[in-house]
Design an enzyme around this catalytic site. Structure first.
Site, short mmCIF file in Angstrom:
data_model
loop_
_atom_site.label_atom_id
_atom_site.label_comp_id
_atom_site.label_asym_id
_atom_site.label_seq_id
_atom_site.Cartn_x
_atom_site.Cartn_y
_atom_site.Cartn_z
CG PHE A 127 -8.54 -4.76 9.94
CD1 PHE A 127 -9.58 -5.65 10.14
CD2 PHE A 127 -7.25 -5.15 10.27
CE1 PHE A 127 -9.33 -6.92 10.65
CE2 PHE A 127 -6.99 -6.41 10.79
CZ PHE A 127 -8.04 -7.30 10.99
CG LEU A 129 -4.25 -6.43 14.53
CD1 LEU A 129 -5.03 -7.00 15.71
CD2 LEU A 129 -4.01 -7.51 13.46
N GLY A 135 3.12 -4.25 16.28
CA GLY A 135 2.84 -4.42 14.87
C GLY A 135 2.84 -5.89 14.50
CB SER A 136 5.60 -8.20 13.62
OG SER A 136 5.95 -7.53 12.43
NE ARG A 248 -0.40 -12.16 6.82
CZ ARG A 248 -0.20 -12.73 7.99
NH1 ARG A 248 -0.36 -14.04 8.12
NH2 ARG A 248 0.18 -12.02 9.04
NE ARG A 273 16.96 6.96 -23.88
CZ ARG A 273 17.37 8.22 -23.89
NH1 ARG A 273 16.66 9.13 -24.54
NH2 ARG A 273 18.46 8.58 -23.23
N GLY A 344 16.35 4.47 -17.13
CA GLY A 344 17.51 5.30 -16.90
C GLY A 344 17.16 6.54 -16.09
CD GLU A 368 -3.94 -6.97 4.71
OE1 GLU A 368 -4.19 -8.18 4.64
OE2 GLU A 368 -4.66 -6.10 4.20
#
Length: 386
Positions: A127, A129, A135-136, A248, A273, A344, A368
């Protein structure tokens, strides 16, 4: 996998699929995850196993041999695969983005040509895009597809970035402007990746999700037939947003599965532990961590299921999908962080899976649609901006 899963009730069929994928994730995916991450190599045997289960046709109509899954089933599969390793779940979800585009927007000829083969797992879908500088804000893309009427072909030029399955893919869903100066001209195309002029860049070295290949792809006078256009000219961006809403939900479900895996690892460790002459799971400060983690995971899963319910009811689920992705990705980050803390010093070394979970979790807040984009969509919905 330990403990009961909390969420809205599944049908018998959905529960059976969940159990099947859970078994596959535990027995086939989890055992190879650490090695695949260390070698930054995708486990193709696992992909073949997904195909045998019919999962590479998850979003393909039954008429073409697919599973034709509803949104809840799609989310359940993503959650369980991410419990095994996020890299495999991500590869499948992007393949499903490609098959969904062809199923939703392709002609009958395009569907007959590509979907049965993609159900069988090959070719793998990608995909395309995002771009290095878009990007955004995909409307700012610079990739073009100039139409040549004499040849009835589109000529693609440009570059795409962050392409999952880029090194493994066989067919790409590509978004490009048919008019370089018009953001409203973005159109969706189906492009075989062996087309002359289509080039795949080297794999990115990433913080996490290392077994999932991520590359750039570029187009240099890449010519495709006019019939390879998937949407009407100018309808590509709205098509992308429609498909990404479902995507999404899938990412949110993956974040839940990853968080659940980290929770279960931390829980097992906490009762193995010992410190101060007792298991650390008996120490109140540690027990409070588990209370918070369990609550966040359950809340995230419920948001995912509600987004699915709205989609299946034909409701507008864009805001709920964003709520689910925002919350679940934040949960994945917080739970994996606490899982490392509970381990830890051992949580900081690759001998234990929680350090990989922690590295993988970050991407769920980015791909996404970043967390900031999800908040923008939510705010627009709750404040009545549209």
């Amino acid at each position: 996998m330990t403990g009961a899963r909390v969420g809205s009730a599944l049908t018998d069929e959905q529960a059976a699929i969940r159990d099947l994928v859970r078994e596959f994730a535990v027995e086939e995916v989890r055992p190879i995850a650490r090695e695949a991450d260390a070698e930054a190599s995708f486990p193709e045997d696992v992909w073949d196993g997904l195909a045998e289960l019919g999962l590479t046709g998850l979003t393909v109509p039954e008429a073409y041999g697919g599973f034709d899954a509803d949104e809840t089933t799609y989310a359940v599969v993503n959650e369980e695969l991410a419990y095994g390793t996020l890299a495999v779940a991500t590869a499948l979800s992007v393949h499903c983005l490609a098959t969904s585009c062809i199923a939703a927007f392709g002609t009958e000829d395009q569907q007959e040509r590509w979907l049965p083969e993609m159900v069988d797992g090959r070719p793998v879908g990608t995909f395309c895009l995002s771009e290095p500088h878009a990007g955004s804000n995909p409307a700012a893309m610079s990739t073009t597809a100039e139409y040549d009427p004499d040849a009835d072909e589109y000529v693609l030029n440009g570059e795409k970035q962050w392409i999952t399955n880029g090194d493994r893919g066989g067919v790409a869903i590509v978004f490009a402007k048919v008019d370089a100066d018009d953001p409203g001209s973005i159109t969706q195309f189906l492009v075989p990746m062996d087309t002359p002029g289509f080039a795949v860049g080297p794999k990115e070295e990433k913080l996490g999700l290392r077994a999932s290949d991520t590359t750039s792809v570029s187009f240099d006078d890449c010519r495709i037939p006019g019939e390879n256009r998937l949407t009407e000219e100018g309808r590509g961006l709205s098509a992308a947003f429609r498909i990404l809403t479902g995507g999404r939900i899938g990412i949110a479900a993956q974040a839940v599965g990853l968080a659940q895996a980290a929770f279960d690892e931390a829980k097992s460790y906490a009762f193995e532990r010992e410190q101060f002459d007792r298991p650390i799971g008996e120490i109140q400060a540690i027990r409070h961590k588990f209370a918070e983690m369990a609550t966040d995971i359950s809340a995230s899963r419920l948001l995912v299921r509600e987004a699915c319910r709205q989609a299946e009811a034909g409701e507008d689920n864009r805001m709920m999908a964003s709520k689910a992705k925002y919350t679940a990705s934040e949960t994945a980050m917080s739970v994996t962080n606490e899982a490392v803390q509970i381990h830890g010093g051992y949580g900081y070394v690759s001998e234990f899976d929680v350090e990989r979970f922690y590295r993988d979790a970050k991407i769920t807040e980015i791909y996404e649609g970043t967390t900031e984009i999800q908040k923008k969509i939510i705010a627009r919905g709750v404040l009545g901006d549209e």
